[in-house]
Design a protein around this motif. Structure first.
Motif, PDB file in Angstrom:
ATOM      1  N   ARG A   1      12.278  -3.164   0.434  1.00  0.00           N
ATOM      2  CA  ARG A   1      10.979  -3.542  -0.121  1.00  0.00           C
ATOM      3  C   ARG A   1      11.148  -4.506  -1.291  1.00  0.00           C
ATOM      4  O   ARG A   1      10.389  -5.472  -1.433  1.00  0.00           O
ATOM      5  CB  ARG A   1      10.227  -2.284  -0.560  1.00  0.00           C
ATOM      6  CG  ARG A   1       9.734  -1.421   0.590  1.00  0.00           C
ATOM      7  CD  ARG A   1       8.724  -0.387   0.113  1.00  0.00           C
ATOM      8  NE  ARG A   1       9.329   0.610  -0.748  1.00  0.00           N
ATOM      9  CZ  ARG A   1       9.789   1.775  -0.324  1.00  0.00           C
ATOM     10  NH1 ARG A   1       9.713   2.093   0.943  1.00  0.00           N
ATOM     11  NH2 ARG A   1      10.299   2.641  -1.187  1.00  0.00           N
TER      12      ARG A   1
ATOM     13  N   HIS B   1       7.652 -13.598  -2.517  1.00  0.00           N
ATOM     14  CA  HIS B   1       6.969 -14.141  -3.693  1.00  0.00           C
ATOM     15  C   HIS B   1       7.496 -15.542  -4.019  1.00  0.00           C
ATOM     16  O   HIS B   1       6.715 -16.480  -4.268  1.00  0.00           O
ATOM     17  CB  HIS B   1       7.204 -13.199  -4.874  1.00  0.00           C
ATOM     18  CG  HIS B   1       6.566 -13.640  -6.150  1.00  0.00           C
ATOM     19  ND1 HIS B   1       5.212 -13.647  -6.334  1.00  0.00           N
ATOM     20  CD2 HIS B   1       7.110 -14.080  -7.309  1.00  0.00           C
ATOM     21  CE1 HIS B   1       4.931 -14.067  -7.555  1.00  0.00           C
ATOM     22  NE2 HIS B   1       6.077 -14.337  -8.169  1.00  0.00           N
TER      23      HIS B   1
ATOM     24  N   GLY C   1       4.642  -6.294   4.233  1.00  0.00           N
ATOM     25  CA  GLY C   1       4.352  -6.301   2.803  1.00  0.00           C
ATOM     26  C   GLY C   1       3.451  -5.174   2.368  1.00  0.00           C
ATOM     27  O   GLY C   1       3.798  -4.386   1.481  1.00  0.00           O
TER      28      GLY C   1
ATOM     29  N   ASP D   1       9.689  -8.274  -1.489  1.00  0.00           N
ATOM     30  CA  ASP D   1       8.793  -8.724  -2.549  1.00  0.00           C
ATOM     31  C   ASP D   1       9.344  -9.946  -3.280  1.00  0.00           C
ATOM     32  O   ASP D   1       8.617 -10.908  -3.548  1.00  0.00           O
ATOM     33  CB  ASP D   1       8.561  -7.588  -3.548  1.00  0.00           C
ATOM     34  CG  ASP D   1       7.789  -6.423  -2.929  1.00  0.00           C
ATOM     35  OD1 ASP D   1       7.121  -6.655  -1.900  1.00  0.00           O
ATOM     36  OD2 ASP D   1       7.872  -5.303  -3.453  1.00  0.00           O
TER      37      ASP D   1
ATOM     38  N   GLN E   1       2.415  -8.317  -7.871  1.00  0.00           N
ATOM     39  CA  GLN E   1       3.174  -9.419  -7.273  1.00  0.00           C
ATOM     40  C   GLN E   1       2.785  -9.628  -5.808  1.00  0.00           C
ATOM     41  O   GLN E   1       2.558 -10.761  -5.365  1.00  0.00           O
ATOM     42  CB  GLN E   1       4.673  -9.130  -7.375  1.00  0.00           C
ATOM     43  CG  GLN E   1       5.558 -10.259  -6.872  1.00  0.00           C
ATOM     44  CD  GLN E   1       7.026  -9.877  -6.949  1.00  0.00           C
ATOM     45  OE1 GLN E   1       7.435  -8.836  -6.423  1.00  0.00           O
ATOM     46  NE2 GLN E   1       7.822 -10.701  -7.617  1.00  0.00           N
ATOM     47  N   GLU E   2       2.714  -8.534  -5.060  1.00  0.00           N
ATOM     48  CA  GLU E   2       2.351  -8.641  -3.646  1.00  0.00           C
ATOM     49  C   GLU E   2       0.927  -9.151  -3.492  1.00  0.00           C
ATOM     50  O   GLU E   2       0.640  -9.980  -2.609  1.00  0.00           O
ATOM     51  CB  GLU E   2       2.507  -7.278  -2.968  1.00  0.00           C
ATOM     52  CG  GLU E   2       2.137  -7.260  -1.483  1.00  0.00           C
ATOM     53  CD  GLU E   2       3.135  -8.002  -0.625  1.00  0.00           C
ATOM     54  OE1 GLU E   2       2.776  -8.327   0.536  1.00  0.00           O
ATOM     55  OE2 GLU E   2       4.263  -8.255  -1.087  1.00  0.00           O
TER      56      GLU E   2
ATOM     57  N   LEU F   1       4.266  -1.676   0.461  1.00  0.00           N
ATOM     58  CA  LEU F   1       3.569  -1.389  -0.788  1.00  0.00           C
ATOM     59  C   LEU F   1       2.961   0.009  -0.773  1.00  0.00           C
ATOM     60  O   LEU F   1       3.018   0.742  -1.764  1.00  0.00           O
ATOM     61  CB  LEU F   1       2.494  -2.443  -1.018  1.00  0.00           C
ATOM     62  CG  LEU F   1       1.878  -2.510  -2.418  1.00  0.00           C
ATOM     63  CD1 LEU F   1       2.953  -2.757  -3.457  1.00  0.00           C
ATOM     64  CD2 LEU F   1       0.822  -3.615  -2.464  1.00  0.00           C
TER      65      LEU F   1
ATOM     66  N   ARG G   1       5.235  -4.640  -8.681  1.00  0.00           N
ATOM     67  CA  ARG G   1       5.293  -5.095  -7.289  1.00  0.00           C
ATOM     68  C   ARG G   1       3.901  -5.137  -6.662  1.00  0.00           C
ATOM     69  O   ARG G   1       3.632  -5.987  -5.796  1.00  0.00           O
ATOM     70  CB  ARG G   1       6.202  -4.166  -6.478  1.00  0.00           C
ATOM     71  CG  ARG G   1       7.659  -4.155  -6.906  1.00  0.00           C
ATOM     72  CD  ARG G   1       8.292  -5.505  -6.834  1.00  0.00           C
ATOM     73  NE  ARG G   1       9.718  -5.462  -7.123  1.00  0.00           N
ATOM     74  CZ  ARG G   1      10.449  -6.487  -7.478  1.00  0.00           C
ATOM     75  NH1 ARG G   1       9.879  -7.692  -7.611  1.00  0.00           N
ATOM     76  NH2 ARG G   1      11.737  -6.357  -7.727  1.00  0.00           N
TER      77      ARG G   1
END
Length: 387
Positions: free
Chosen positions: A171, A179, A336, A175, A285-286, A340, A282
């Motif tokens: 993960r 990103h 993604g 990320d 960010q995601e 998450l 995260r």
């Protein structure tokens, strides 16, 4: 399957066990009325095979049972009449501790049969003796199986921990790479489109590419540091991992890539533990990466941080300009959002994702660190967000 790590005391006992077993059997033989002095050298040689019980438990048990059966039945004067027990029990315990239950149960059956035949052929045998022999044999097997079960449980726990760690690292890699690459692709496309007409704008796009690349390399370096620490070479430094205090950098990244973020902070900031803080980072960010990929530059993004007594609520909603919203398609955007959801669940939080009429929204609830309830989150948590 590996066996549990031995301490110095257990290694010493392991070396003494064959000697103790041999002594017990020799003493037991001398109490028999039919006793004739056996060859102690042959007996000692047989019991010496017990030192191989850790690597060759099946072979060692076969040798012990053959000696136990043969020493009783062979009419050889120099062997004498013997009734070996301890060696077979030690070998059976070693087999049960190191091999599968199916195989060790076969050893249990063979040992029981040999012991029963010895008693049945003895003129002084009785049912209590048969029952006692059975109980002693099963007890030896059970002690070995207990070690086998403990080692199996430890192996299973280790495998689960490794699998969880691999998923966490996967993960993190997703990320970090997604990103950075999303920003690089969009900025490179923008630079190509304006490089002739507006070189300054193209230069700014290339600067943004450089910034995204350097930040991604820094995060990958931290991740590799954690991987190396798994082998015990170094101590992992969780403080170097990104967290809620670094969300301001994500918002700067969003602005540099054409998004328009606005932040609202409510309540008195509390404290998140390191892993929960990383999950919050995260999450944002995601959300920003997906907004950039699916809605594109020029999209307004609203970030709300609502600090409660026991939870931090995070809401991230984008509002694309015009008809560019692709929110419904983002429900199936790959791994993604799934990763998450798992990341938030691991730290004890909840996550809701859904499209709206004019965009897409991420809503998460994360637990606060109750050991530091109402503690300040640090200057980086709010100062940069308000910018």
């Amino acid at each position: 399957m590996r066996t549990p790590t031995r301490t110095g005391l257990s290694r010493t006992m392991s070396l003494l066990v064959p000697v103790i077993a041999w002594t017990i059997d020799v003493a037991h033989e001398q109490m028999l009325p039919e006793f004739r002095t056996p060859s102690l050298a042959v007996s000692a040689l047989v019991f010496a095979t017990l030192y191989l019980r850790g690597t060759r438990p099946v072979l060692v048990l076969m040798v012990q049972l053959a000696w136990s059966a043969g020493a009783w039945s062979w009419p050889v004067p120099w062997l004498g009449v013997a009734y070996p027990l301890a060696g077979s029990l030690v070998a059976l315990q070693a087999l049960a501790a190191r091999r599968s239950p199916a195989l060790s149960c076969g050893g249990l059956a063979a040992t029981t049969i040999v012991f029963f035949l010895q008693l049945i052929l003895s003129e002084s045998s009785s049912w209590p003796e048969l029952l006692a022999s059975f109980v002693i044999t099963v007890t030896a097997w059970a002690l070995g199986y207990r070690r086998y079960a403990a080692a199996a449980a430890q192996d299973a726990a280790t495998s689960d921990a490794l699998r969880t760690e691999r998923l966490r690292l996967a993960r993190d890699l997703h990320d970090i790479v997604t990103h950075a690459i999303s920003a690089i692709v969009l900025q490179a496309a923008g630079a190509r489109a304006v490089i002739a007409a507006d070189p300054d704008r193209a230069t700014r796009a290339l600067d943004a590419i450089e910034t995204s690349s350097v930040r991604a390399m820094d995060e990958l370096r931290r991740l590799l540091g954690l991987l190396r620490s798994a082998g015990g070479d170094v101590t992992p430094d969780l403080d170097r991992q990104p967290g809620l205090r670094d969300i301001g950098e994500l918002l700067d990244w969003a602005r540099a890539n054409g998004l328009t973020p606005a932040t609202t902070v409510r309540g008195e900031p509390g404290r998140l533990d390191d892993f929960t803080s990383l999950a919050a980072y995260r999450l944002v960010q995601e959300g920003l990466t997906n907004t950039l990929k699916h809605a594109g530059p020029g999209t307004a993004v609203e970030l709300l941080l609502h600090w409660g007594d026991k939870h931090l609520d995070i809401r991230l909603q984008d509002r694309p300009s015009g008809r560019r919203s692709l929110g419904r398609g983002r429900l199936n955007s790959g791994h993604g959002l799934l990763g998450l959801h798992e990341r938030i669940a691991v730290v004890g939080g909840t996550l809701r994702t859904q499209p709206t009429d004019d965009g897409f929204v991420l809503e998460a609830r994360l637990p606060l660190d109750q050991h530091h309830r109402n503690a300040a989150a640090g200057p980086a948590s709010t100062g940069r967000l308000a910018a």
